[in-house]
Design a protein around this motif. Structure first.
Motif, short mmCIF file in Angstrom:
data_model
loop_
_atom_site.label_atom_id
_atom_site.label_comp_id
_atom_site.label_asym_id
_atom_site.label_seq_id
_atom_site.Cartn_x
_atom_site.Cartn_y
_atom_site.Cartn_z
N ARG A 149 -36.80 -144.43 -40.11
CA ARG A 149 -37.71 -143.84 -41.11
C ARG A 149 -37.37 -142.38 -41.36
O ARG A 149 -37.39 -141.92 -42.51
CB ARG A 149 -39.16 -143.98 -40.65
CG ARG A 149 -39.68 -145.41 -40.62
CD ARG A 149 -41.19 -145.44 -40.50
NE ARG A 149 -41.65 -144.84 -39.25
CZ ARG A 149 -41.83 -145.51 -38.12
NH1 ARG A 149 -41.56 -146.81 -38.05
NH2 ARG A 149 -42.27 -144.89 -37.03
N MET A 150 -37.04 -141.65 -40.29
CA MET A 150 -36.73 -140.23 -40.45
C MET A 150 -35.43 -140.03 -41.23
O MET A 150 -35.30 -139.09 -42.02
CB MET A 150 -36.64 -139.57 -39.08
CG MET A 150 -37.92 -139.61 -38.27
SD MET A 150 -39.23 -138.57 -38.95
CE MET A 150 -38.73 -136.97 -38.32
N MET A 151 -34.46 -140.90 -41.00
CA MET A 151 -33.16 -140.77 -41.67
C MET A 151 -33.21 -141.19 -43.14
O MET A 151 -32.26 -140.93 -43.88
CB MET A 151 -32.11 -141.62 -40.95
CG MET A 151 -31.62 -141.06 -39.63
SD MET A 151 -30.33 -142.13 -38.91
CE MET A 151 -29.74 -141.10 -37.56
N ALA A 152 -34.29 -141.83 -43.55
CA ALA A 152 -34.38 -142.39 -44.90
C ALA A 152 -34.61 -141.33 -45.97
O ALA A 152 -34.48 -141.62 -47.17
CB ALA A 152 -35.48 -143.44 -44.96
N SER A 153 -34.95 -140.11 -45.57
CA SER A 153 -35.19 -139.04 -46.55
C SER A 153 -34.60 -137.74 -46.04
O SER A 153 -34.43 -137.54 -44.83
CB SER A 153 -36.69 -138.86 -46.81
OG SER A 153 -37.33 -138.32 -45.67
N GLY A 154 -34.30 -136.86 -46.99
CA GLY A 154 -33.77 -135.56 -46.61
C GLY A 154 -34.73 -134.75 -45.77
O GLY A 154 -34.35 -134.11 -44.79
N ALA A 155 -36.02 -134.80 -46.14
CA ALA A 155 -37.03 -134.05 -45.38
C ALA A 155 -37.17 -134.62 -43.98
O ALA A 155 -37.30 -133.87 -42.99
CB ALA A 155 -38.37 -134.10 -46.11
N GLY A 156 -37.16 -135.96 -43.86
CA GLY A 156 -37.27 -136.58 -42.54
C GLY A 156 -36.09 -136.24 -41.67
O GLY A 156 -36.25 -135.96 -40.47
N PHE A 157 -34.88 -136.26 -42.24
CA PHE A 157 -33.69 -135.95 -41.46
C PHE A 157 -33.70 -134.49 -41.02
O PHE A 157 -33.31 -134.17 -39.89
CB PHE A 157 -32.42 -136.25 -42.26
CG PHE A 157 -31.16 -135.93 -41.51
CD1 PHE A 157 -30.77 -136.70 -40.42
CD2 PHE A 157 -30.38 -134.84 -41.88
CE1 PHE A 157 -29.62 -136.39 -39.71
CE2 PHE A 157 -29.23 -134.53 -41.17
CZ PHE A 157 -28.84 -135.31 -40.08
N ALA A 158 -34.17 -133.59 -41.87
CA ALA A 158 -34.27 -132.18 -41.50
C ALA A 158 -35.23 -132.00 -40.32
O ALA A 158 -34.95 -131.23 -39.39
CB ALA A 158 -34.74 -131.35 -42.69
N MET A 159 -36.33 -132.74 -40.35
CA MET A 159 -37.29 -132.67 -39.24
C MET A 159 -36.68 -133.24 -37.96
O MET A 159 -36.86 -132.69 -36.87
CB MET A 159 -38.56 -133.43 -39.60
CG MET A 159 -39.66 -133.35 -38.56
SD MET A 159 -41.15 -134.25 -39.05
CE MET A 159 -41.61 -133.32 -40.53
N LEU A 160 -35.94 -134.35 -38.10
CA LEU A 160 -35.28 -134.96 -36.96
C LEU A 160 -34.28 -134.00 -36.32
O LEU A 160 -34.23 -133.84 -35.09
CB LEU A 160 -34.56 -136.24 -37.41
CG LEU A 160 -33.92 -137.12 -36.35
CD1 LEU A 160 -34.96 -137.68 -35.39
CD2 LEU A 160 -33.13 -138.25 -37.01
N THR A 161 -33.50 -133.33 -37.15
CA THR A 161 -32.52 -132.36 -36.65
C THR A 161 -33.21 -131.21 -35.94
O THR A 161 -32.75 -130.74 -34.89
CB THR A 161 -31.67 -131.84 -37.82
OG1 THR A 161 -31.00 -132.94 -38.44
CG2 THR A 161 -30.64 -130.83 -37.34
N ALA A 162 -34.32 -130.76 -36.49
CA ALA A 162 -35.06 -129.67 -35.87
C ALA A 162 -35.60 -130.08 -34.50
O ALA A 162 -35.62 -129.26 -33.56
CB ALA A 162 -36.20 -129.23 -36.78
N MET A 163 -36.02 -131.32 -34.38
CA MET A 163 -36.53 -131.80 -33.09
C MET A 163 -35.41 -131.87 -32.06
O MET A 163 -35.61 -131.52 -30.89
CB MET A 163 -37.19 -133.16 -33.27
CG MET A 163 -38.43 -133.15 -34.13
SD MET A 163 -39.20 -134.76 -34.25
CE MET A 163 -39.78 -134.97 -32.59
N VAL A 164 -34.23 -132.34 -32.47
CA VAL A 164 -33.09 -132.36 -31.57
C VAL A 164 -32.78 -130.95 -31.07
O VAL A 164 -32.53 -130.73 -29.88
CB VAL A 164 -31.86 -132.98 -32.27
CG1 VAL A 164 -30.59 -132.79 -31.43
CG2 VAL A 164 -32.08 -134.47 -32.53
#
Length: 290
Positions: free
Chosen positions: A197-212
């Motif tokens: 779900r996070m990878m499905a959008s640019g905003a979600g992926f940005a949040m995922l990267t920030a969490m990493v």
């Protein structure tokens, strides 16, 4: 060699691998590789997760069917049996440097005596199998803990005995930031559906990267689970995740004398050291095969 674990039994076969029985069920170990991204751009195997593969009457059944057939009073014994089976098979099939992930259901640790017994059993099994505790990562699965204080004390005891701690399925209801703060794990494994779900959008992926990045700042390594497509693998690397696990790289394989040949061409490497700062994120220039 045979070993009784509650009503279950583990038997070593002539080829050195072990199977277990629980009532009419026959249980085997499957190991799924966990990969880390390397400087040369090729993911390499750094660890294996132990997974149970049950059969009934000679026919393979899903793990879900098996575990649903287990009554509540027997769940702790079954988990102990499966974990013991995985460790014995790791001793016979994996190199002495390979890291092993095994699961712990936090809902089973209802009081201190249960935790003490589980720790004592782990120490005995590792001694019998000749496995250095530093090779073992204890995955706390997504189930709700009966008592967070008891679970935290158990995790602290595991860590004091040289074992590493992972939180599994981060992003599900119980595997959340509160559990991370309470248990201070070495590794966080992100839930496959949540990652998707996070990878499905640019905003979600940005949040995922920030969490990493946030976890890396705390010295916590991350694993992305359930990676099944090449584009997901590319994004996992771009996010800065330390490790990945999924069908796009390798499926679980039941242990045998020829175990590991199907993924041998990918190569092996040491598991990354615990991160102390976010690593430089990079655009991947390689193409991933599905």
């Amino acid at each position: 060699m045979s070993r009784n674990v509650g009503p279950g039994q583990i038997v070593r076969r002539d080829d050195g691998t072990s199977t277990a029985t629980w009532g009419a069920f026959v249980l085997e170990t499957a190991f799924q590789p966990i990969f880390a991204f390397q400087p040369d751009g090729k993911p390499r195997i750094v660890a294996y997760e132990g997974l149970i593969r049950p059969s009934l009457g000679g026919e393979r059944i899903s793990p879900g069917i098996f575990f649903n057939a287990i009554v509540a009073a027997e769940r702790l014994a079954v988990e102990t049996l499966t974990r013991t089976l995985h460790l014995f098979n790791a001793a016979s099939c994996l190199s002495q440097e390979t890291t092993i992930f095994v699961n712990f259901d936090p809902s089973l640790f209802t009081e201190r005596s249960v935790s003490d017994s589980a720790l004592q059993d782990m120490r005995q099994v590792m001694h019998e199998a000749g496995i250095d505790p530093r090779r073992v990562v204890c995955e706390v699965t997504e189930q709700k803990a009966a008592s967070l204080a008891t679970l935290r004390a158990f995790v602290d005891a595991l860590r004091a005995n040289g074992l590493r701690i992972a939180i599994d399925d981060y992003g599900t209801e119980e595997s959340d930031i509160k559990r991370v703060k309470a248990l201070r794990p070495d590794i966080v494994k992100f839930d496959a559906q949540w990652i998707g779900r996070m990878m499905a959008s640019g905003a979600g992926f940005a949040m995922l990267t920030a969490m990493v990045e946030k976890f890396a700042e705390q010295g916590i390594m991350t694993v992305f689970e359930g990676i099944e497509e090449g584009w997901q693998l590319e994004l996992a690397e771009k996010s800065g995740a330390a490790m990945v696990q999924g069908f796009v790289l390798a499926r679980p394989e039941i242990v045998s004398p020829s175990f590991g040949r199907g993924v041998a061409q990918v190569g092996h490497a040491s598991m990354p050291a615990r991160e102390t700062a976010p690593r430089q994120h990079r655009q991947s220039g390689r193409k991933s095969s599905s």
